[in-house]
Design an enzyme around this catalytic site. Structure first.
Site, PDB file in Angstrom:
ATOM      1  N   TYR A 124       0.857  -1.176   0.000  1.00 38.85           N
ATOM      2  CA  TYR A 124       0.000   0.000   0.000  1.00 38.85           C
ATOM      3  C   TYR A 124       0.894   1.227   0.000  1.00 38.85           C
ATOM      4  O   TYR A 124       1.555   1.536   0.997  1.00 38.85           O
ATOM      5  CB  TYR A 124      -0.901   0.034   1.233  1.00 38.85           C
ATOM      6  CG  TYR A 124      -1.921  -1.072   1.339  1.00 38.85           C
ATOM      7  CD1 TYR A 124      -2.269  -1.854   0.249  1.00 38.85           C
ATOM      8  CD2 TYR A 124      -2.555  -1.320   2.554  1.00 38.85           C
ATOM      9  CE1 TYR A 124      -3.216  -2.861   0.365  1.00 38.85           C
ATOM     10  CE2 TYR A 124      -3.505  -2.322   2.678  1.00 38.85           C
ATOM     11  CZ  TYR A 124      -3.823  -3.091   1.580  1.00 38.85           C
ATOM     12  OH  TYR A 124      -4.764  -4.088   1.706  1.00 38.85           O
ATOM     13  N   PRO A 160     -15.953  -4.500   2.978  1.00 43.14           N
ATOM     14  CA  PRO A 160     -17.222  -4.794   3.662  1.00 43.14           C
ATOM     15  C   PRO A 160     -18.301  -3.757   3.369  1.00 43.14           C
ATOM     16  O   PRO A 160     -19.483  -4.040   3.566  1.00 43.14           O
ATOM     17  CB  PRO A 160     -16.831  -4.782   5.144  1.00 43.14           C
ATOM     18  CG  PRO A 160     -15.642  -3.864   5.207  1.00 43.14           C
ATOM     19  CD  PRO A 160     -14.889  -4.128   3.943  1.00 43.14           C
ATOM     20  N   LEU A 161     -17.863  -2.575   2.893  1.00 46.45           N
ATOM     21  CA  LEU A 161     -18.816  -1.529   2.547  1.00 46.45           C
ATOM     22  C   LEU A 161     -18.864  -1.286   1.045  1.00 46.45           C
ATOM     23  O   LEU A 161     -19.392  -0.279   0.580  1.00 46.45           O
ATOM     24  CB  LEU A 161     -18.451  -0.227   3.280  1.00 46.45           C
ATOM     25  CG  LEU A 161     -18.436  -0.332   4.805  1.00 46.45           C
ATOM     26  CD1 LEU A 161     -18.002   0.982   5.431  1.00 46.45           C
ATOM     27  CD2 LEU A 161     -19.798  -0.752   5.333  1.00 46.45           C
ATOM     28  N   LEU A 194     -21.715   0.534  -1.238  1.00 46.82           N
ATOM     29  CA  LEU A 194     -22.897  -0.268  -1.502  1.00 46.82           C
ATOM     30  C   LEU A 194     -24.115   0.625  -1.725  1.00 46.82           C
ATOM     31  O   LEU A 194     -24.317   1.615  -1.023  1.00 46.82           O
ATOM     32  CB  LEU A 194     -23.173  -1.195  -0.317  1.00 46.82           C
ATOM     33  CG  LEU A 194     -22.182  -2.334  -0.067  1.00 46.82           C
ATOM     34  CD1 LEU A 194     -22.454  -2.951   1.300  1.00 46.82           C
ATOM     35  CD2 LEU A 194     -22.289  -3.393  -1.155  1.00 46.82           C
TER      36      LEU A 194
END
Length: 302
Positions: free
Chosen positions: A63, A214-215, A221
């Site tokens: 990263y 997760p979003l 989302l």
């Protein structure tokens, strides 16, 4: 101050971590490449996460590259005794910011040493082997050669525990025949549920499942059902999506990422959100298409 204690805990390797953690990927520059525009703000997010009880941080030396690990060290070193930093190897960055597979013995060994140096550690708590047989999604094929390299680094005392990322169920089984696996990190959220059976199988054997994006990743989302449940509960759609994941299985550990202190606080408050059974039923229907959910997060490698 909100508390993440209500999210519960899970044993990751030989360490107990809170189920709501933090993913550092978004602390790097645009496209997870280069430095952030405001390094002080990035360090502030890390300090706020730990101050609010987070003891599980996910990162990778590719990263930036190197940027997020250097920020973690600058913000948090010397680390508290309970802090577990999980990193990953198996990829590197091109000069143009491209994501390049790095599965060779030399590249994997260099990846472990880069993580150690930039995090300021003598041993890494958990290292996930990122499968790059297909760069942005799981693909079948043996991971034995790369995993054997990581297992040797573990024997040398540089790595305590080994996990997997971007893998198929058959690769998980292959890996478990070679070395103990403490976690699996794959794409999963309320709208993307390919790993439902894998999550349940891992729960039965005490292995953590850590969903990335997760979003939804860099595109959040979108779902009418998600929005409706959030409105009814006086929460944000993203808090509902995180709360659903916490309810989904006891072995799920969350690492939502953000470069904003305000957004961090919002994410952590999801630990206190109680989803009624009818909300769970409605949310379970999103993956079947009932909520027109969509999100794409595969433009970056978690």
């Amino acid at each position: 101050m909100s508390s993440i204690d209500q999210a519960g805990t899970f044993t990751l390797g030989d360490r107990v971590v809170k189920r709501l953690g933090y993913g550092a990927m978004q602390l790097a520059g645009p496209g997870v490449f280069g430095s952030p525009t405001d390094p002080d703000a990035a360090r502030a997010v890390l300090r706020e996460a730990v101050a609010r009880g987070v003891n599980h941080i996910d990162t990778a030396d590719f990263y930036g590259p190197h940027i997020t690990n250097q920020l973690i060290r600058e913000a948090l070193h010397p680390y508290t005794d309970d802090l577990v930093i999980v990193t990953k190897i198996g990829a590197r960055r091109g000069e143009d910011g491209s994501w390049i597979p790095a599965p060779s013995s030399e590249e994997l060994t260099r990846g472990v040493h880069d993580n150690l140096r930039n995090l300021g550690l003598d041993v890494l708590d958990v290292v996930n082997l990122r499968s790059t047989l297909r760069i942005h999604e799981p693909a079948e094929g043996s991971i034995e050669a790369s995993l054997t390299v990581l297992a040797e680094l573990q024997r040398q005392g540089l790595v305590r525990h080994i996990g997997l990322s971007n893998v198929t169920p058959s690769q998980v089984e292959e890996a478990r025949r070679i070395v103990p696996i403490v976690c699996v990190q794959n794409l999963y959220n309320v709208a993307h549920r390919t790993d439902d059976a894998l999550i349940d199988a891992l729960a039965r054997t005490g292995i953590a499942y850590v969903p990335f994006f997760p979003l939804g990743g860099f595109t959040s989302l979108q779902s009418s059902i998600l929005s409706d449940v959030a409105h009814r509960l006086g929460a944000t759609p993203m808090q509902v999506a995180l709360a659903w994941l916490l309810r989904r299985a006891p072995n799920i550990l969350l690492i939502p990422g953000t470069s904003s202190v305000a957004h961090l606080r919002e994410n952590l408050a999801a630990a206190e959100l109680d989803l009624p059974n009818d909300a769970i039923t409605a949310l379970d229907g999103i993956a079947a298409g009932g909520g027109s959910a969509h999100a794409r997060g595969t433009d970056a490698m978690n």
